[in-house]
Motif scaffolding. Structure first.
Motif, PDB file in Angstrom:
ATOM      1  N   SER A  33     -15.986  28.723  -1.498  1.00 37.76           N
ATOM      2  CA  SER A  33     -16.291  29.828  -2.390  1.00 37.76           C
ATOM      3  C   SER A  33     -17.547  29.501  -3.186  1.00 37.76           C
ATOM      4  CB  SER A  33     -15.090  30.093  -3.314  1.00 37.76           C
ATOM      5  OG  SER A  33     -15.234  31.320  -4.002  1.00 37.76           O
ATOM      6  N   THR A  34     -17.833  30.332  -4.169  1.00 37.20           N
ATOM      7  CA  THR A  34     -18.971  30.145  -5.051  1.00 37.20           C
ATOM      8  C   THR A  34     -18.463  30.120  -6.485  1.00 37.20           C
ATOM      9  OG1 THR A  34     -20.402  31.320  -3.515  1.00 37.20           O
ATOM     10  CG2 THR A  34     -21.201  31.085  -5.769  1.00 37.20           C
ATOM     11  N   ALA A  35     -18.856  29.095  -7.224  1.00 36.05           N
ATOM     12  CA  ALA A  35     -18.366  28.908  -8.592  1.00 36.05           C
ATOM     13  C   ALA A  35     -18.965  29.918  -9.564  1.00 36.05           C
ATOM     14  CB  ALA A  35     -18.678  27.500  -9.062  1.00 36.05           C
ATOM     15  N   ASN A  36     -18.125  30.343 -10.490  1.00 40.31           N
ATOM     16  CA  ASN A  36     -18.525  31.137 -11.650  1.00 40.31           C
ATOM     17  C   ASN A  36     -18.034  30.389 -12.877  1.00 40.31           C
ATOM     18  OD1 ASN A  36     -19.393  33.782 -10.318  1.00 40.31           O
ATOM     19  ND2 ASN A  36     -17.352  33.484  -9.481  1.00 40.31           N
ATOM     20  N   TYR A  43     -14.169  29.454 -12.402  1.00 38.92           N
ATOM     21  CA  TYR A  43     -13.308  30.275 -11.548  1.00 38.92           C
ATOM     22  C   TYR A  43     -14.079  30.658 -10.306  1.00 38.92           C
ATOM     23  CZ  TYR A  43     -15.697  34.515 -13.213  1.00 38.92           C
ATOM     24  OH  TYR A  43     -16.635  35.463 -13.494  1.00 38.92           O
ATOM     25  N   PHE A  44     -13.309  30.944  -9.245  1.00 38.75           N
ATOM     26  CA  PHE A  44     -13.936  31.293  -7.978  1.00 38.75           C
ATOM     27  C   PHE A  44     -12.945  32.047  -7.110  1.00 38.75           C
ATOM     28  CE2 PHE A  44     -12.500  26.939  -8.076  1.00 38.75           C
ATOM     29  CZ  PHE A  44     -11.668  26.841  -6.972  1.00 38.75           C
ATOM     30  N   SER A  73      -8.580  34.929  -7.747  1.00 33.15           N
ATOM     31  CA  SER A  73      -9.390  33.741  -7.998  1.00 33.15           C
ATOM     32  C   SER A  73      -8.576  32.598  -8.580  1.00 33.15           C
ATOM     33  CB  SER A  73     -10.506  34.072  -9.002  1.00 33.15           C
ATOM     34  OG  SER A  73     -11.378  35.057  -8.502  1.00 33.15           O
ATOM     35  N   LEU A  74      -9.012  31.372  -8.292  1.00 34.42           N
ATOM     36  CA  LEU A  74      -8.501  30.221  -9.014  1.00 34.42           C
ATOM     37  C   LEU A  74      -9.271  30.122 -10.321  1.00 34.42           C
ATOM     38  CD1 LEU A  74      -7.968  27.297  -6.484  1.00 34.42           C
ATOM     39  CD2 LEU A  74      -6.261  28.484  -7.851  1.00 34.42           C
ATOM     40  N   ASP A 115     -22.725  27.292  -7.735  1.00 32.17           N
ATOM     41  CA  ASP A 115     -22.454  26.105  -6.918  1.00 32.17           C
ATOM     42  C   ASP A 115     -21.482  26.449  -5.796  1.00 32.17           C
ATOM     43  OD1 ASP A 115     -23.997  24.260  -8.293  1.00 32.17           O
ATOM     44  OD2 ASP A 115     -22.309  23.260  -9.280  1.00 32.17           O
ATOM     45  N   PRO A 116     -21.703  25.893  -4.598  1.00 28.89           N
ATOM     46  CA  PRO A 116     -20.667  26.004  -3.568  1.00 28.89           C
ATOM     47  C   PRO A 116     -19.469  25.164  -4.009  1.00 28.89           C
ATOM     48  CG  PRO A 116     -22.436  24.578  -2.817  1.00 28.89           C
ATOM     49  CD  PRO A 116     -22.865  25.138  -4.146  1.00 28.89           C
ATOM     50  N   ILE A 117     -18.296  25.682  -3.785  1.00 30.25           N
ATOM     51  CA  ILE A 117     -17.074  24.976  -4.177  1.00 30.25           C
ATOM     52  C   ILE A 117     -16.092  25.052  -3.021  1.00 30.25           C
ATOM     53  CG2 ILE A 117     -15.938  26.918  -5.338  1.00 30.25           C
ATOM     54  CD1 ILE A 117     -15.415  24.796  -7.658  1.00 30.25           C
ATOM     55  N   ARG A 118     -15.396  23.960  -2.792  1.00 24.84           N
ATOM     56  CA  ARG A 118     -14.464  23.889  -1.659  1.00 24.84           C
ATOM     57  C   ARG A 118     -13.133  23.358  -2.172  1.00 24.84           C
ATOM     58  NH1 ARG A 118     -14.102  23.210   3.959  1.00 24.84           N
ATOM     59  NH2 ARG A 118     -12.714  21.519   4.593  1.00 24.84           N
ATOM     60  N   VAL A 119     -12.060  23.938  -1.656  1.00 25.84           N
ATOM     61  CA  VAL A 119     -10.715  23.466  -1.990  1.00 25.84           C
ATOM     62  C   VAL A 119     -10.041  23.112  -0.668  1.00 25.84           C
ATOM     63  CG1 VAL A 119      -8.519  24.015  -3.100  1.00 25.84           C
ATOM     64  CG2 VAL A 119     -10.631  25.035  -3.975  1.00 25.84           C
ATOM     65  N   GLU A 120      -9.453  21.894  -0.649  1.00 27.82           N
ATOM     66  CA  GLU A 120      -8.796  21.422   0.572  1.00 27.82           C
ATOM     67  C   GLU A 120      -7.530  20.668   0.199  1.00 27.82           C
ATOM     68  OE1 GLU A 120     -12.114  19.142   2.026  1.00 27.82           O
ATOM     69  OE2 GLU A 120     -11.422  17.315   1.023  1.00 27.82           O
ATOM     70  N   ARG A 121      -6.700  20.441   1.194  1.00 28.72           N
ATOM     71  CA  ARG A 121      -5.496  19.628   0.971  1.00 28.72           C
ATOM     72  C   ARG A 121      -5.914  18.188   0.731  1.00 28.72           C
ATOM     73  NH1 ARG A 121      -1.429  22.107   5.620  1.00 28.72           N
ATOM     74  NH2 ARG A 121      -1.579  24.272   4.857  1.00 28.72           N
ATOM     75  N   ALA A 122      -5.274  17.541  -0.228  1.00 25.58           N
ATOM     76  CA  ALA A 122      -5.625  16.149  -0.555  1.00 25.58           C
ATOM     77  C   ALA A 122      -4.695  15.180   0.141  1.00 25.58           C
ATOM     78  CB  ALA A 122      -5.575  15.944  -2.061  1.00 25.58           C
TER      79      ALA A 122
END
Length: 122
Positions: A33-36, A43-44, A73-74, A115-122
């Protein structure tokens, strides 16, 4: 469940509790996503769309991982937002609370709008 959130200047992890929204998010990972920013909140957007859960909160602790159902959004608050009172973390509207960041939420200060933002399983 644990997730990793990455952006150009840093990363953090979060521990999520079992909720319907967490399950929907988990099943959609990884997401890009893209950060705000909004005050001291990052949030994104996500591809997840869920209803507001019972127990949704508008005022939360710094480092809370919340899902803003009004914007799919998160929301990651780490300090006051423009509508906060007395230094609290007040979200734009009640959000589903998913969990909390594992470390110091102030690391989110390095996130810049766009900013590009990525969420993944840890």
């Amino acid at each position: 469940m644990r997730i990793r959130i990455l952006w150009p200047a840093g990363q953090t992890t979060a521990t999520l509790r079992a909720t319907p929204t967490t399950e929907a998010l988990w099943n959609a990972l990884p997401i890009a996503s893209t950060a705000n920013t909004w005050g001291d909140e990052v949030y994104f957007g996500t591809p997840v769309s869920v209803p507001r859960e019972d127990g949704a909160q508008q005022v939360v602790e710094p480092g809370t991982v919340a899902f803003w159902t009004d914007g799919d959004s998160l929301a990651l608050p780490y300090g006051p937002t423009p509508i906060s009172r007395d230094g609290e973390c007040r979200l734009a509207s009640p959000c589903n609370v998913l969990g909390a960041l594992d470390g110091d939420s102030q690391v989110l200060r390095t996130v810049r709008p766009g900013d590009p933002i990525r969420v993944e399983r840890a």
